[in-house]
Design an enzyme around this catalytic site. Structure first.
Site, PDB file in Angstrom:
ATOM      1  N   CYS A   1       0.846  -1.183   0.000  1.00 15.73           N
ATOM      2  CA  CYS A   1       0.000   0.000   0.000  1.00 15.73           C
ATOM      3  C   CYS A   1       0.892   1.247   0.000  1.00 15.73           C
ATOM      4  O   CYS A   1       1.974   1.255   0.598  1.00 15.73           O
ATOM      5  CB  CYS A   1      -0.857  -0.043   1.256  1.00 15.73           C
ATOM      6  SG  CYS A   1      -1.778   1.454   1.606  1.00 15.73           S
TER       7      CYS A   1
ATOM      8  N   GLY B   1       3.346   2.474 -11.798  1.00 14.93           N
ATOM      9  CA  GLY B   1       3.367   1.422 -12.821  1.00 14.93           C
ATOM     10  C   GLY B   1       3.243   0.045 -12.194  1.00 14.93           C
ATOM     11  O   GLY B   1       2.934  -0.086 -11.005  1.00 14.93           O
TER      12      GLY B   1
ATOM     13  N   HIS C   1      -8.022   4.723  -3.943  1.00 16.63           N
ATOM     14  CA  HIS C   1      -7.512   4.603  -5.313  1.00 16.63           C
ATOM     15  C   HIS C   1      -6.717   3.322  -5.554  1.00 16.63           C
ATOM     16  O   HIS C   1      -5.926   2.904  -4.710  1.00 16.63           O
ATOM     17  CB  HIS C   1      -6.607   5.804  -5.625  1.00 16.63           C
ATOM     18  CG  HIS C   1      -7.339   7.114  -5.646  1.00 16.63           C
ATOM     19  ND1 HIS C   1      -6.695   8.325  -5.636  1.00 16.63           N
ATOM     20  CD2 HIS C   1      -8.675   7.387  -5.685  1.00 16.63           C
ATOM     21  CE1 HIS C   1      -7.601   9.308  -5.663  1.00 16.63           C
ATOM     22  NE2 HIS C   1      -8.800   8.754  -5.690  1.00 16.63           N
TER      23      HIS C   1
ATOM     24  N   GLU D   1      -1.605  -2.453 -12.193  1.00 19.91           N
ATOM     25  CA  GLU D   1      -1.385  -3.756 -11.534  1.00 19.91           C
ATOM     26  C   GLU D   1      -2.149  -4.862 -12.253  1.00 19.91           C
ATOM     27  O   GLU D   1      -3.158  -4.611 -12.905  1.00 19.91           O
ATOM     28  CB  GLU D   1      -1.822  -3.708 -10.067  1.00 19.91           C
ATOM     29  CG  GLU D   1      -1.139  -2.648  -9.230  1.00 19.91           C
ATOM     30  CD  GLU D   1       0.371  -2.669  -9.362  1.00 19.91           C
ATOM     31  OE1 GLU D   1       0.944  -3.714  -9.713  1.00 19.91           O
ATOM     32  OE2 GLU D   1       0.981  -1.616  -9.125  1.00 19.91           O
TER      33      GLU D   1
ATOM     34  N   HIS E   1      -8.426  -3.488   2.608  1.00 21.20           N
ATOM     35  CA  HIS E   1      -7.328  -2.754   3.243  1.00 21.20           C
ATOM     36  C   HIS E   1      -7.533  -1.239   3.089  1.00 21.20           C
ATOM     37  O   HIS E   1      -7.483  -0.494   4.075  1.00 21.20           O
ATOM     38  CB  HIS E   1      -5.993  -3.187   2.627  1.00 21.20           C
ATOM     39  CG  HIS E   1      -4.803  -2.448   3.157  1.00 21.20           C
ATOM     40  ND1 HIS E   1      -3.958  -2.979   4.113  1.00 21.20           N
ATOM     41  CD2 HIS E   1      -4.316  -1.200   2.899  1.00 21.20           C
ATOM     42  CE1 HIS E   1      -3.008  -2.097   4.395  1.00 21.20           C
ATOM     43  NE2 HIS E   1      -3.206  -1.007   3.672  1.00 21.20           N
ATOM     44  N   GLU E   2      -7.770  -0.797   1.872  1.00 14.00           N
ATOM     45  CA  GLU E   2      -7.878   0.649   1.637  1.00 14.00           C
ATOM     46  C   GLU E   2      -9.107   1.233   2.343  1.00 14.00           C
ATOM     47  O   GLU E   2      -9.071   2.362   2.836  1.00 14.00           O
ATOM     48  CB  GLU E   2      -7.896   0.960   0.140  1.00 14.00           C
ATOM     49  CG  GLU E   2      -6.632   0.523  -0.619  1.00 14.00           C
ATOM     50  CD  GLU E   2      -5.324   1.003   0.004  1.00 14.00           C
ATOM     51  OE1 GLU E   2      -5.311   2.074   0.647  1.00 14.00           O
ATOM     52  OE2 GLU E   2      -4.298   0.292  -0.156  1.00 14.00           O
TER      53      GLU E   2
ATOM     54  N   MET F   1      -4.842  -4.834   7.705  1.00 13.39           N
ATOM     55  CA  MET F   1      -4.139  -3.556   7.644  1.00 13.39           C
ATOM     56  C   MET F   1      -2.612  -3.700   7.598  1.00 13.39           C
ATOM     57  O   MET F   1      -1.901  -2.708   7.657  1.00 13.39           O
ATOM     58  CB  MET F   1      -4.571  -2.645   8.798  1.00 13.39           C
ATOM     59  CG  MET F   1      -6.052  -2.255   8.755  1.00 13.39           C
ATOM     60  SD  MET F   1      -6.648  -1.723   7.117  1.00 13.39           S
ATOM     61  CE  MET F   1      -5.740  -0.187   6.884  1.00 13.39           C
TER      62      MET F   1
HETATM   63  C1  LIG Z   1       2.050  -8.801 -14.353  1.00 17.41           C
HETATM   64  O1  LIG Z   1       1.887  -9.679 -15.439  1.00 17.41           O
HETATM   65  C2  LIG Z   1       2.949  -9.623 -16.403  1.00 17.41           C
HETATM   66  C3  LIG Z   1       2.562 -10.544 -17.552  1.00 17.41           C
HETATM   67  O2  LIG Z   1       2.303 -11.837 -17.072  1.00 17.41           O
HETATM   68  C4  LIG Z   1       4.247 -10.046 -15.731  1.00 17.41           C
HETATM   69  O3  LIG Z   1       5.321  -9.922 -16.656  1.00 17.41           O
HETATM   70  C5  LIG Z   1       4.516  -9.127 -14.544  1.00 17.41           C
HETATM   71  O4  LIG Z   1       5.677  -9.563 -13.845  1.00 17.41           O
HETATM   72  C6  LIG Z   1       3.333  -9.166 -13.599  1.00 17.41           C
HETATM   73  N1  LIG Z   1       3.573  -8.209 -12.513  1.00 17.41           N
HETATM   74  C7  LIG Z   1       3.755  -8.539 -11.248  1.00 17.41           C
HETATM   75  C8  LIG Z   1       3.992  -7.439 -10.282  1.00 17.41           C
HETATM   76  O5  LIG Z   1       3.751  -9.702 -10.866  1.00 17.41           O
HETATM   77 ZN   LIG Z   2      -4.643   8.595  -5.530  1.00 18.22          ZN
HETATM   78 ZN   LIG Z   3      -2.316   0.790   3.651  1.00 20.60          ZN
END
Ligand SMILES: *[C@@H]1O[C@H](CO)[C@@H](O)[C@H](O)[C@H]1NC(C)=O
Ligand SMILES: [Zn+2]
Ligand SMILES: [Zn+2]
Ligand SMILES: *[C@@H]1O[C@H](CO)[C@@H](O)[C@H](O)[C@H]1NC(C)=O
Length: 318
Positions: free
Chosen positions: A120, A230, A247, A252, A271-272, A289
């Site tokens: 978080c 990201g 948010h 993700e 959680h949020e 939490m």
């Molecule tokens: C999200 O999915 C992509 C495609 O499978 C993968 O490359 C990436 O590592 C994944 N992200 C996480 C944080 O696991």
């Molecule tokens: Zn925000």
């Molecule tokens: Zn939190």
């Protein structure tokens, strides 16, 4: 820099590095951001006081973002360099104390593993603050007994803000549409039901322009001063009462039945919502939490610790 989309996944990093070496002077390379999420921490494992290691300034930014740097320490020159000084050591000790680790002040494997777990974006509440100087002249074994730890494990925002009414309205407003709207709504509503069952709050849908709680899906900078980062790293965040913003990072891999590289949307929503109602982070690992969640994990039931936290805040007796 935070706004730039990650240009290479970690598997491609070696090739990307070679490519960079071929086209740019070394100084550019050192500033280049080639990792995603919290991957930069992996290279810092084993670091300790007295060392100068490229990338330590990223760790200092991380600790600041998550609540381990007080404004006084932040003014110091060394807040932005790559030196592992006494101030950084004491911040790491505070982090370790929060998570029930040995407060070694060293970036050991356990600490790095915890720091790298997606989490978080809200700041951690410190269970103990130990001024750097007080660690000097201590003999082995004597350290922990002299620290006054708050053992409740749950926490609140500074000043304990809370809602002054129990009938709250909720709505939806997103700047990204990566989560199916119907799924998002049903997951948000089941998170509300979890809290309603133990807290005396009731929730009713209203238009997002005048509702108390606003759920949203956003990416990178989205207008609240807390840009997302990201894929990986920070998954979601929310604000203390009575702001009501809740948010989720559009980048993700959200799921309602997460595989090993996906995150459970409902776990994050519960959680949020805890933050929206006034709870800070808890350091009981099974609590909703708790700040971090590994991929592929569902945690959809409130822990006794979460229930105690919310009931204490609103003086609800059972
Ligand atoms: C999200 O999915 C992509 C495609 O499978 C993968 O490359 C990436 O590592 C994944 N992200 C996480 C944080 O696991
Ligand atoms: Zn925000
Ligand atoms: Zn939190
Ligand atoms: C411990 O934490 C709880 C919950 O945040 C708080 O109410 C209490 O005042 C704290 N106690 C001490 C001694 O700091």
């Amino acid at each position: 820099m935070n706004n730039a989309k990650p240009v290479a996944s970690i598997q491609h990093a070696p090739f990307f590095l070679l490519f960079l070496l071929a086209i740019s002077p070394l100084s550019t390379l050192c500033e280049g951001k080639i990792t995603q999420g919290f991957d930069f921490l992996q290279l810092l494992q084993g670091c300790h006081k007295g060392q100068t290691v490229t990338g330590l300034h990223e760790l200092k930014k991380y600790l600041k973002k998550f609540g381990y740097v007080n404004s006084q320490d932040d003014l110091c020159e060394h807040a932005r360099d790559d030196e592992f000084d006494e101030v950084l050591e004491s911040q790491i000790r505070n982090y370790q104390l929060n998570y029930h680790f040995d407060p070694t002040g060293i970036l050991d494997a356990q600490t790095v593993r915890q720091m790298m777990t997606p989490r978080c974006g809200c700041k951690d509440t410190l269970r103990a603050t130990i001024p750097a100087r007080s660690w000097k002249h201590r003999t082995d074994g004597g350290e922990r007994s002299t620290i006054d730890l708050n053992v409740s494990d749950y926490s609140y925002f500074p000043g304990k803000p809370k809602w002054s009414k129990t009938d709250l309205t909720y709505g939806f407003s997103s700047s990204a549409s990566d989560i199916d709207a119907r799924t998002f709504k049903s997951v948000a509503e089941s998170s509300l039901a979890k809290w309603a069952a133990v807290s005396g709050f009731s929730f009713e849908e209203a238009s997002s322009t005048n509702s108390d709680v606003v759920f949203g899906v956003h990416r990178y900078e989205h207008g609240d001063g807390a840009p997302f980062d990201g894929n990986g790293g920070v998954l979601a965040h929310a604000f203390a009462p009575s702001i009501g913003w809740c948010h989720f990072d559009a980048d993700e891999n959200w799921s309602t039945n997460p595989g090993p590289r996906e995150f459970d949307l409902e776990t994050a929503a519960i959680h949020e919502m805890g933050h929206v109602l006034g709870l800070g982070h808890s350091y009981e690992p099974d609590a909703i939490m708790y700040p971090s969640i590994p991929p592929g994990t569902k945690k959809r039931d409130l822990h006794e610790n979460d229930v105690q936290g919310i009931q204490t805040l609103y003086s609800i007796s059972t």
